[in-house]
Design a protein around this motif. Structure first.
Motif, mmCIF file in Angstrom:
data_model
loop_
_atom_site.group_PDB
_atom_site.id
_atom_site.type_symbol
_atom_site.label_atom_id
_atom_site.label_comp_id
_atom_site.label_asym_id
_atom_site.label_seq_id
_atom_site.Cartn_x
_atom_site.Cartn_y
_atom_site.Cartn_z
ATOM 1 N N VAL A 78 0.966 -1.279 -0.163
ATOM 2 C CA VAL A 78 -0.021 -0.003 0.194
ATOM 3 C C VAL A 78 1.091 1.080 0.631
ATOM 4 N N ARG A 86 -1.942 12.765 3.183
ATOM 5 C CA ARG A 86 -2.957 13.389 4.655
ATOM 6 C C ARG A 86 -4.263 13.797 4.241
ATOM 7 N N GLY A 88 -6.751 11.466 2.872
ATOM 8 C CA GLY A 88 -8.225 11.041 2.780
ATOM 9 C C GLY A 88 -7.623 9.880 1.723
ATOM 10 N N SER A 114 2.896 -0.914 8.713
ATOM 11 C CA SER A 114 3.313 0.528 8.951
ATOM 12 C C SER A 114 3.297 1.714 9.718
HETATM 13 C C1 LIG Z 1 0.644 5.158 4.470
HETATM 14 C C2 LIG Z 1 0.752 5.454 4.153
HETATM 15 C C3 LIG Z 1 -0.395 5.160 2.925
HETATM 16 C C4 LIG Z 1 -0.786 7.243 4.450
HETATM 17 O O1 LIG Z 1 -1.837 7.335 3.181
HETATM 18 P P1 LIG Z 1 -2.921 9.244 3.340
HETATM 19 O O2 LIG Z 1 -3.312 8.837 1.841
HETATM 20 O O3 LIG Z 1 -2.005 9.672 3.241
HETATM 21 O O4 LIG Z 1 -3.330 8.333 4.405
HETATM 22 P P2 LIG Z 1 -5.406 9.421 4.457
HETATM 23 O O5 LIG Z 1 -4.639 10.469 3.454
HETATM 24 O O6 LIG Z 1 -5.985 8.075 3.312
HETATM 25 O O7 LIG Z 1 -5.056 9.036 5.870
HETATM 26 C C5 LIG Z 1 -5.960 8.342 6.545
HETATM 27 C C6 LIG Z 1 -6.132 8.195 8.009
HETATM 28 O O8 LIG Z 1 -4.827 6.840 8.661
HETATM 29 C C7 LIG Z 1 -4.158 7.783 9.472
HETATM 30 N N1 LIG Z 1 -2.693 8.022 9.157
HETATM 31 C C8 LIG Z 1 -2.099 8.332 7.351
HETATM 32 N N2 LIG Z 1 -0.758 8.517 7.630
HETATM 33 C C9 LIG Z 1 -0.471 7.995 8.886
HETATM 34 C C10 LIG Z 1 0.821 8.828 9.222
HETATM 35 N N3 LIG Z 1 2.167 8.358 8.802
HETATM 36 N N4 LIG Z 1 0.743 8.347 10.544
HETATM 37 C C11 LIG Z 1 0.058 7.696 11.680
HETATM 38 N N5 LIG Z 1 -1.384 7.731 10.980
HETATM 39 C C12 LIG Z 1 -1.794 7.917 9.804
HETATM 40 C C13 LIG Z 1 -4.659 9.197 9.966
HETATM 41 O O9 LIG Z 1 -5.727 8.576 11.015
HETATM 42 C C14 LIG Z 1 -5.910 9.432 8.854
HETATM 43 O O10 LIG Z 1 -6.768 9.923 9.080
HETATM 44 P P3 LIG Z 1 -6.518 11.743 9.043
HETATM 45 O O11 LIG Z 1 -5.700 12.433 8.174
HETATM 46 O O12 LIG Z 1 -8.045 12.004 8.825
HETATM 47 O O13 LIG Z 1 -5.666 12.084 10.811
HETATM 48 C C15 LIG Z 1 1.346 6.638 3.287
HETATM 49 O O14 LIG Z 1 1.493 7.290 3.656
HETATM 50 C C16 LIG Z 1 2.142 6.254 2.438
HETATM 51 O O15 LIG Z 1 2.883 5.768 0.749
HETATM 52 N N6 LIG Z 1 3.448 6.082 3.428
HETATM 53 C C17 LIG Z 1 5.250 4.883 3.161
HETATM 54 C C18 LIG Z 1 4.213 3.568 2.564
HETATM 55 C C19 LIG Z 1 3.662 3.139 3.927
HETATM 56 O O16 LIG Z 1 3.457 2.963 4.535
HETATM 57 N N7 LIG Z 1 2.565 2.066 3.547
HETATM 58 C C20 LIG Z 1 1.777 1.502 4.166
HETATM 59 C C21 LIG Z 1 2.336 -0.105 3.991
HETATM 60 S S1 LIG Z 1 1.944 -1.002 5.197
#
Ligand SMILES: CC(C)(COP(=O)(O)OP(=O)(O)OC[C@H]1O[C@@H](n2cnc3c(N)ncnc32)[C@H](O)[C@@H]1OP(=O)(O)O)[C@@H](O)C(=O)NCCC(=O)NCCS
Length: 389
Positions: A78, A86, A88, A114
């Motif tokens: 993912v 951030r 959604g 993660s």
């Molecule tokens: C983790 C990741 C997929 C999140 O993607 P994103 O589009 O920013 O996430 P969203 O905006 O949909 O977040 C939804 C909720 O998840 C949580 N969340 C997202 N990123 C987070 C972070 N880095 N730390 C803590 N909570 C997080 C929050 O609760 C968030 O809700 P909020 O923004 O209302 O507080 C992205 O940061 C990423 O690609 N990271 C690097 C790769 C990775 O870690 N992948 C997951 C492997 S399991």
């Protein structure tokens, strides 16, 4: 705002690789392995204004609970491009994929997080572990070479399949591996993987699959990807085989449950846990999930559940789970004596925490009688799995 796409178009393979490998810091030369192990059809794409900004992979596997294999999707890879974070995007990606799994009749999904917050927000909860134990070879102290050990040169899973299934039936949480998940255990394009069977070649009683790791040439760490001894003799032969590397080896690392049974055989058990991970489960279809897992054959009872689910509202409501002869049947309705969010249900379902612990965490509520019934129905060995995906 975001669009979800159910397969990866060939012409966007490079963009998908670049986005996801950047987010997860995977070297580009692993792409062929990743594509082969997941398969392009199992890759999911997220777009913003038509542009690919993220994605994920799905392994349509199975996961064993209570002696039965429940169809399960293992969620992997993912990632969302940093400039879109951030907003959604990941939540939209996960929600769409869960809706897709629900439509296709997959009752549960499993992943390593993660960051838990994201997955909790869409209904996943902790459900089992992957512990990497380490034991100095000097602590093994077993010499039993009664059974033969056979090297397996082919990379097919066939010689190992029966043993893995036997183990999966007796424990909780092990996966029914896809071809890609087997590949990740049995092969490696970067280093030799050693595979052995213990006992009769046709009807083995144990197996071990490992690589040899070292900073310089010696001393070696035997890094076991998976191993098991189905009988006491196989367990002793397994440890003896590992200890037979001691002239150049220092330690063995392997994956197992926290209360690792194989450590009951070694002379000493001064082991350390090098890594402890908790994986999460999502109950995608409450009725399907409850009916497809197995239950302790000696237990019978009726559990009246009340489930909340804001992401997949089809799951929300009251259910009666009736368990007899190791099987569960579910009907809608009932008295809702044990109530929980679908997240708490995932932990209960896997048998990861007892109902009493779930009550203390505030993840379920219920009458003492309902808690007792749930404790009996969902009792069993602690859920674990040897692999990560
Ligand atoms: C983790 C990741 C997929 C999140 O993607 P994103 O589009 O920013 O996430 P969203 O905006 O949909 O977040 C939804 C909720 O998840 C949580 N969340 C997202 N990123 C987070 C972070 N880095 N730390 C803590 N909570 C997080 C929050 O609760 C968030 O809700 P909020 O923004 O209302 O507080 C992205 O940061 C990423 O690609 N990271 C690097 C790769 C990775 O870690 N992948 C997951 C492997 S399991």
């Amino acid at each position: 705002m975001f669009e979800y796409q159910r397969a990866l178009p060939v012409e966007e393979e490079t963009r998908f690789r670049d986005v996801l490998f950047q987010t997860l810091n995977i070297p580009h030369d692993r792409w062929d392995d990743v594509r082969e192990n997941i398969g392009r059809d199992n890759m999911r794409v997220l777009r913003h204004d038509g542009r690919l900004i993220g994605g994920m992979g799905l392994h349509p596997a199975g996961q064993w609970f209570g002696g039965r294999c429940v169809p399960c999707c293992c969620v992997t890879l993912v990632g969302i491009s940093p400039e879109f974070r951030r907003k959604g995007a990941a939540r939209a990606l996960m929600t769409s994929s869960l809706q897709e799994l629900r439509q296709s009749g997959t009752p549960i999904a499993t992943l390593y997080a993660s960051t838990q917050a994201l997955y909790r927000a869409v209904g996943f909860e902790q459900a089992g572990t992957r512990n990497q134990h380490e034991l100095p070879m000097s602590m093994i102290g077993i010499e039993d070479r009664t059974l033969d050990v056979h090297e397996v040169s082919a990379t097919s899973p066939e010689p190992f399949r029966n043993l893995c299934e036997q183990r999966a039936r007796r424990t909780n949480g092990n996966l029914e591996r896809t071809a890609g998940l087997w590949n990740r255990v049995l092969t490696d394009s970067k280093q030799p993987v050693h595979r052995y069977l213990i006992g009769d070649r046709e009807q083995p009683e144990g197996f071990v699959v490992f690589t040899q790791e070292s900073e310089q040439r010696f001393p070696l760490t035997l890094s076991v990807r998976d191993m098991w001894g189905a009988t006491p003799a196989a367990g002793r032969r397994l440890w003896t085989f590992l200890a037979d590397h001691a002239s150049v080896g220092e330690r063995v690392r392997w994956f197992g449950p926290a209360n690792e049974p194989l450590l009951g055989l070694t002379a000493e058990c001064k082991f350390t846990d090098v890594q402890i991970l908790r994986w999460m489960v999502r109950i995608v279809d409450v009725q399907g999930a409850l009916e497809q897992r197995g239950y302790p054959p000696a237990v019978s009872g009726e559990l009246h559940l009340q489930v909340a689910d804001d992401v997949l509202p089809e799951n929300a409501g009251r259910y009666v789970l009736e368990v007899a002869d190791g099987q569960g049947t579910v009907r809608e309705g009932g008295r809702g004596e044990l109530s929980c969010h679908v997240r708490g249900l995932a932990t209960l379902y896997a048998g990861f925490f007892s109902p009493q612990t779930l009550l203390e965490l505030g993840w379920i509520e219920g009458s003492p009688e309902a808690l007792q019934t749930a404790a009996a129905i969902f009792s069993g060995p602690e859920p674990w799995m040897p692999e990560i995906f």
